[in-house]
Design a protein around this motif. Structure first.
Motif, PDB file in Angstrom:
ATOM      1  N   ALA A 286      -0.115  23.411  -1.707  1.00 29.00           N
ATOM      2  CA  ALA A 286      -0.293  22.158  -2.466  1.00 29.00           C
ATOM      3  C   ALA A 286      -1.096  21.119  -1.985  1.00 29.00           C
ATOM      4  CB  ALA A 286       1.070  21.542  -2.954  1.00 29.00           C
ATOM      5  N   ALA A 287      -2.351  20.743  -2.431  1.00 32.15           N
ATOM      6  CA  ALA A 287      -3.117  19.703  -1.776  1.00 32.15           C
ATOM      7  C   ALA A 287      -2.294  18.231  -2.156  1.00 32.15           C
ATOM      8  CB  ALA A 287      -4.405  19.617  -2.505  1.00 32.15           C
ATOM      9  N   GLY A 288      -2.112  17.545  -0.971  1.00 38.47           N
ATOM     10  CA  GLY A 288      -1.346  16.334  -1.265  1.00 38.47           C
ATOM     11  C   GLY A 288      -2.289  15.238  -0.461  1.00 38.47           C
ATOM     12  N   VAL A 289      -1.968  14.063  -1.094  1.00 37.36           N
ATOM     13  CA  VAL A 289      -2.581  12.676  -0.427  1.00 37.36           C
ATOM     14  C   VAL A 289      -1.605  11.565  -0.138  1.00 37.36           C
ATOM     15  CG1 VAL A 289      -4.234  10.874  -1.010  1.00 37.36           C
ATOM     16  CG2 VAL A 289      -4.508  13.252  -2.035  1.00 37.36           C
ATOM     17  N   ARG A 290      -1.485  11.310   0.893  1.00 34.89           N
ATOM     18  CA  ARG A 290      -0.605  10.272   1.402  1.00 34.89           C
ATOM     19  C   ARG A 290      -0.979   8.754   0.852  1.00 34.89           C
ATOM     20  NH1 ARG A 290       0.645   8.410   7.523  1.00 34.89           N
ATOM     21  NH2 ARG A 290      -0.963   7.093   7.278  1.00 34.89           N
ATOM     22  N   VAL A 291       0.104   8.218   0.177  1.00 34.33           N
ATOM     23  CA  VAL A 291      -0.411   7.040  -0.541  1.00 34.33           C
ATOM     24  C   VAL A 291       0.916   5.848  -0.097  1.00 34.33           C
ATOM     25  CG1 VAL A 291      -1.538   7.834  -2.613  1.00 34.33           C
ATOM     26  CG2 VAL A 291       0.969   7.677  -2.513  1.00 34.33           C
ATOM     27  N   VAL A 292       0.656   4.715  -0.230  1.00 34.55           N
ATOM     28  CA  VAL A 292       1.452   3.702   0.253  1.00 34.55           C
ATOM     29  C   VAL A 292       2.456   3.507  -1.109  1.00 34.55           C
ATOM     30  CG1 VAL A 292       1.610   1.274   1.043  1.00 34.55           C
ATOM     31  CG2 VAL A 292      -0.119   2.661   1.641  1.00 34.55           C
ATOM     32  N   VAL A 293       3.802   3.166  -0.659  1.00 38.38           N
ATOM     33  CA  VAL A 293       4.727   2.935  -2.008  1.00 38.38           C
ATOM     34  C   VAL A 293       5.738   1.924  -1.440  1.00 38.38           C
ATOM     35  CG1 VAL A 293       4.464   4.931  -3.062  1.00 38.38           C
ATOM     36  CG2 VAL A 293       6.127   4.757  -1.375  1.00 38.38           C
ATOM     37  N   PRO A 294       6.010   0.711  -2.148  1.00 38.68           N
ATOM     38  CA  PRO A 294       7.234  -0.024  -1.510  1.00 38.68           C
ATOM     39  C   PRO A 294       8.641   0.671  -1.413  1.00 38.68           C
ATOM     40  CG  PRO A 294       6.108  -0.690  -3.677  1.00 38.68           C
ATOM     41  CD  PRO A 294       5.762   0.647  -3.626  1.00 38.68           C
ATOM     42  N   THR A 295       9.262   0.332  -0.308  1.00 37.05           N
ATOM     43  CA  THR A 295      10.541   0.824   0.198  1.00 37.05           C
ATOM     44  C   THR A 295      11.680   0.245  -0.791  1.00 37.05           C
ATOM     45  OG1 THR A 295      10.913  -1.054   1.568  1.00 37.05           O
ATOM     46  CG2 THR A 295       9.774   1.124   2.627  1.00 37.05           C
TER      47      THR A 295
ATOM     48  N   LEU B  43       6.913  -1.378   3.233  1.00 36.86           N
ATOM     49  CA  LEU B  43       6.379  -0.263   2.864  1.00 36.86           C
ATOM     50  C   LEU B  43       6.562   1.066   3.556  1.00 36.86           C
ATOM     51  CD1 LEU B  43       2.786  -2.096   2.801  1.00 36.86           C
ATOM     52  CD2 LEU B  43       4.115  -1.899   0.618  1.00 36.86           C
ATOM     53  N   THR B  44       6.523   2.028   2.905  1.00 35.83           N
ATOM     54  CA  THR B  44       6.264   3.372   3.428  1.00 35.83           C
ATOM     55  C   THR B  44       5.181   3.922   2.902  1.00 35.83           C
ATOM     56  OG1 THR B  44       7.667   5.178   4.078  1.00 35.83           O
ATOM     57  CG2 THR B  44       7.983   4.346   1.749  1.00 35.83           C
ATOM     58  N   TYR B  45       5.342   5.594   3.227  1.00 37.76           N
ATOM     59  CA  TYR B  45       4.241   6.355   2.594  1.00 37.76           C
ATOM     60  C   TYR B  45       4.691   7.573   2.024  1.00 37.76           C
ATOM     61  CZ  TYR B  45       0.742   4.302   5.943  1.00 37.76           C
ATOM     62  OH  TYR B  45      -0.101   3.288   6.461  1.00 37.76           O
ATOM     63  N   THR B  46       4.353   8.184   1.044  1.00 39.76           N
ATOM     64  CA  THR B  46       4.748   9.408   0.300  1.00 39.76           C
ATOM     65  C   THR B  46       3.488  10.160   0.036  1.00 39.76           C
ATOM     66  OG1 THR B  46       5.942  10.245  -1.598  1.00 39.76           O
ATOM     67  CG2 THR B  46       4.695   8.421  -2.174  1.00 39.76           C
ATOM     68  N   THR B  47       3.663  11.491  -0.169  1.00 42.24           N
ATOM     69  CA  THR B  47       2.369  12.376  -0.419  1.00 42.24           C
ATOM     70  C   THR B  47       2.702  12.811  -2.082  1.00 42.24           C
ATOM     71  OG1 THR B  47       2.787  13.275   1.673  1.00 42.24           O
ATOM     72  CG2 THR B  47       1.405  14.502   0.028  1.00 42.24           C
ATOM     73  N   VAL B  48       1.549  12.625  -2.760  1.00 40.55           N
ATOM     74  CA  VAL B  48       1.592  12.905  -4.154  1.00 40.55           C
ATOM     75  C   VAL B  48       0.715  14.228  -4.072  1.00 40.55           C
ATOM     76  CG1 VAL B  48       1.813  10.546  -5.103  1.00 40.55           C
ATOM     77  CG2 VAL B  48      -0.567  11.328  -4.404  1.00 40.55           C
TER      78      VAL B  48
ATOM     79  N   GLY C 284       9.186   3.297  -4.551  1.00 47.95           N
ATOM     80  CA  GLY C 284       8.701   4.497  -4.701  1.00 47.95           C
ATOM     81  C   GLY C 284       7.310   4.646  -5.769  1.00 47.95           C
ATOM     82  N   GLU C 285       7.014   3.408  -6.331  1.00 46.28           N
ATOM     83  CA  GLU C 285       5.695   3.337  -7.180  1.00 46.28           C
ATOM     84  C   GLU C 285       4.458   3.476  -6.606  1.00 46.28           C
ATOM     85  OE1 GLU C 285       4.860  -0.129  -9.893  1.00 46.28           O
ATOM     86  OE2 GLU C 285       6.053   1.285 -11.170  1.00 46.28           O
ATOM     87  N   THR C 286       3.594   4.077  -6.747  1.00 48.22           N
ATOM     88  CA  THR C 286       2.043   3.965  -6.047  1.00 48.22           C
ATOM     89  C   THR C 286       1.778   2.606  -6.083  1.00 48.22           C
ATOM     90  OG1 THR C 286       1.545   6.336  -6.694  1.00 48.22           O
ATOM     91  CG2 THR C 286      -0.167   4.811  -5.896  1.00 48.22           C
ATOM     92  N   LEU C 287       1.348   2.018  -5.044  1.00 51.24           N
ATOM     93  CA  LEU C 287       0.825   0.652  -4.836  1.00 51.24           C
ATOM     94  C   LEU C 287      -0.907   0.793  -4.916  1.00 51.24           C
ATOM     95  CD1 LEU C 287       1.361  -2.296  -4.250  1.00 51.24           C
ATOM     96  CD2 LEU C 287       1.363  -1.724  -1.820  1.00 51.24           C
ATOM     97  N   ARG C 288      -1.216   0.033  -5.962  1.00 50.74           N
ATOM     98  CA  ARG C 288      -2.616  -0.282  -6.376  1.00 50.74           C
ATOM     99  C   ARG C 288      -3.235  -1.402  -5.672  1.00 50.74           C
ATOM    100  NH1 ARG C 288      -2.645  -0.479 -12.637  1.00 50.74           N
ATOM    101  NH2 ARG C 288      -0.787  -2.058 -11.861  1.00 50.74           N
ATOM    102  N   VAL C 289      -4.528  -1.484  -5.200  1.00 49.26           N
ATOM    103  CA  VAL C 289      -4.916  -2.716  -4.292  1.00 49.26           C
ATOM    104  C   VAL C 289      -5.160  -3.820  -5.371  1.00 49.26           C
ATOM    105  CG1 VAL C 289      -7.210  -3.491  -3.082  1.00 49.26           C
ATOM    106  CG2 VAL C 289      -6.329  -0.963  -3.119  1.00 49.26           C
ATOM    107  N   GLN C 290      -5.208  -3.499  -6.576  1.00 45.86           N
ATOM    108  CA  GLN C 290      -5.399  -4.744  -7.786  1.00 45.86           C
ATOM    109  C   GLN C 290      -3.980  -5.230  -7.831  1.00 45.86           C
ATOM    110  OE1 GLN C 290      -6.558  -1.578  -8.727  1.00 45.86           O
ATOM    111  NE2 GLN C 290      -5.464  -1.177 -10.748  1.00 45.86           N
TER     112      GLN C 290
END
Length: 162
Positions: A25-34, A48-53, A80-86
């Motif tokens: 499974a191709a996964g990408v590490r993204v930032v999410v709030p703890t 913040l922490t990281y999760t793989t989507v 746990g929600e993906t954090l967007r730059v905006q």
């Protein structure tokens, strides 16, 4: 997919041992709030922490905590929600409607005046200020809390010429 099945079937028919594994499974590490974070909070590493989507990441999604640490949230962020730059911005140092001190410096002259902020901004942002004496609108760069540096038009043109 059809060709792969045919190759596996052909290999099995001639007596070759076939091991089939699922693709990784191709996964990408993204930032999410703890935890849930209120609007207007300045983010720290502990928030913040990281999760793989498993899906591909759309543009504008934070993939490194260094992109967002020290910035202020524009909205409530859920754990746990993906954090967007905006979703974040520089902390506001000049609020709309607040009184600010404008400064202007040129060789041999230094002026200060007070004005009311028409727009808001963080450190380094350009904001519009209304001079209380002349009611003219002036653009300036935020240099600190309630502090704006105005630049002269001639100074910008002089620095732009080679």
């Amino acid at each position: 997919m059809m060709i792969r099945r045919s190759l596996i079937l052909a290999a099995a028919l001639i007596g070759l041992a076939v091991t089939v594994s699922a693709p990784a499974a191709a996964g990408v590490r993204v930032v999410v709030p703890t935890h849930d974070i209120a609007r207007g909070t300045v983010l720290t590493d502990s928030d913040l922490t990281y999760t793989t989507v498993a899906t591909t990441v759309m543009g504008g999604v934070a993939t490194s905590s260094s992109e967002v640490v020290g910035l202020e949230t524009r909205r409530t962020l859920r754990a746990g929600e993906t954090l967007r730059v905006q979703d974040v911005r520089r902390p506001v140092l000049v609020a709309r409607g607040s009184m600010v001190t404008m400064s202007f410096e040129a060789p041999g002259i230094a002026l200060t005046a007070t004005g009311r902020a028409i727009t808001e901004g963080g450190l380094g942002d350009t904001v519009t200020i209304q001079n209380q004496a002349s009611f003219r609108q002036i653009s300036g760069v935020v240099v600190g809390p309630g502090q704006v540096r105005a630049e002269s038009t001639s100074a910008r043109f002089a620095s732009a010429t080679p």
